[in-house]
Scaffold this active site. Sequence first.
Site, PDB file in Angstrom:
ATOM      1  N   ASP A  28      -4.008  21.675 -44.983  1.00 19.92           N
ATOM      2  CA  ASP A  28      -4.290  22.266 -46.284  1.00 19.92           C
ATOM      3  C   ASP A  28      -3.779  23.698 -46.307  1.00 19.92           C
ATOM      4  O   ASP A  28      -3.715  24.361 -45.276  1.00 19.92           O
ATOM      5  CB  ASP A  28      -5.794  22.232 -46.558  1.00 19.92           C
ATOM      6  CG  ASP A  28      -6.132  22.812 -47.919  1.00 19.92           C
ATOM      7  OD1 ASP A  28      -5.608  22.297 -48.917  1.00 19.92           O
ATOM      8  OD2 ASP A  28      -6.893  23.780 -47.970  1.00 19.92           O
ATOM      9  N   GLU A  48       0.349   7.749  -4.575  1.00 21.18           N
ATOM     10  CA  GLU A  48      -0.985   8.348  -4.534  1.00 21.18           C
ATOM     11  C   GLU A  48      -1.009   9.764  -5.097  1.00 21.18           C
ATOM     12  O   GLU A  48      -2.027  10.216  -5.637  1.00 21.18           O
ATOM     13  CB  GLU A  48      -1.496   8.364  -3.088  1.00 21.18           C
ATOM     14  CG  GLU A  48      -1.615   6.972  -2.471  1.00 21.18           C
ATOM     15  CD  GLU A  48      -2.029   7.041  -1.016  1.00 21.18           C
ATOM     16  OE1 GLU A  48      -2.097   8.176  -0.489  1.00 21.18           O
ATOM     17  OE2 GLU A  48      -2.290   5.986  -0.422  1.00 21.18           O
ATOM     18  N   VAL A  61       0.830  -1.205   0.000  1.00 20.63           N
ATOM     19  CA  VAL A  61       0.000   0.000   0.000  1.00 20.63           C
ATOM     20  C   VAL A  61       0.865   1.255   0.000  1.00 20.63           C
ATOM     21  O   VAL A  61       0.577   2.244  -0.691  1.00 20.63           O
ATOM     22  CB  VAL A  61      -0.951  -0.012   1.216  1.00 20.63           C
ATOM     23  CG1 VAL A  61      -1.691   1.311   1.328  1.00 20.63           C
ATOM     24  CG2 VAL A  61      -1.927  -1.171   1.110  1.00 20.63           C
ATOM     25  N   ALA A  62       1.971   1.239   0.765  1.00 19.35           N
ATOM     26  CA  ALA A  62       2.838   2.412   0.844  1.00 19.35           C
ATOM     27  C   ALA A  62       3.565   2.684  -0.464  1.00 19.35           C
ATOM     28  O   ALA A  62       3.957   3.821  -0.738  1.00 19.35           O
ATOM     29  CB  ALA A  62       3.853   2.219   1.971  1.00 19.35           C
TER      30      ALA A  62
END
Length: 282
Positions: free
Chosen positions: A224, A182, A177-178
């Site tokens: 163009d 995030e 998780v670390a």
Amino acid sequence: MIQEVRADNAVAALSAMTAPTARVLRGSAERGVPSAAVVPGDVLLLGEGDIVPADADLTQASALLVDESALTGESVPVDKDVDAADPDATRLRAGTVVVRGRAVAAVTATGVHSALGRIAAALQPRQQLTPLQRRLAGLGRVLALVTVVLCLVVFALGLARGQSLEIMAVTAISLAVAAVPESLPAVVTLGLALGARRMAARHAVVRRLPAVETLGSVTMLATDKTGTLTEGRMVVERVWTAEGTATLRPGRRKATAGPRSATPPRPHCLRRQPRPAVTATS
């Protein structure tokens, strides 16, 4: 999200300001309706400066000249006539502009069924990831792989040192998780938002933030020339005569105090030559 909402509102406001209208005959009465409300079978009344809202067949025409550069890329307007031998000269296409004359035409196709609509449908962009999104996806896969490997190593070392299974499982999950960055999405979004803000200050509306990074990755532009990079009109730049050469530089003249000059003086080589040879660019 706020930047995209603002961009969508700006584009919607511009679309509402430039929404064309059409004059049609319904119930033997002339009516002005939005171009989106034109349906097959309507009778269009067209004049100089009108945008043709749909494909239509001419029923009446008077000195009609139509600019079809939006479809063909040709800057020279095309003559249209009911009695023309070429079938294409008796038809009007959606998106073209009446340069001169008047016409009455019966609508045959609208929306995606018109010539312009078919071109627009063929040019629908495919949904694909931008270069930044691909790099972020690759970075995410690398981080996930490295995190899993490190967590397994820590889990195995803990068990080898005699730690309980429950403690090492919680430790490995905590490390996983670390390891998740995030703040990375917030940092990327902030950078794109700042880029969109700078472009907005230069009068460029960005509807989607990833487009900012995509524009920065462009190495070649294919576009163009006529009407896009140029003005789509002929301008005399240089004149050759028997007495010499004159270079004309058209442009805005600066306003000066005092009496206005009537007509700017002509070059000496043009004063006595009724038919000089000229060159022009578009």
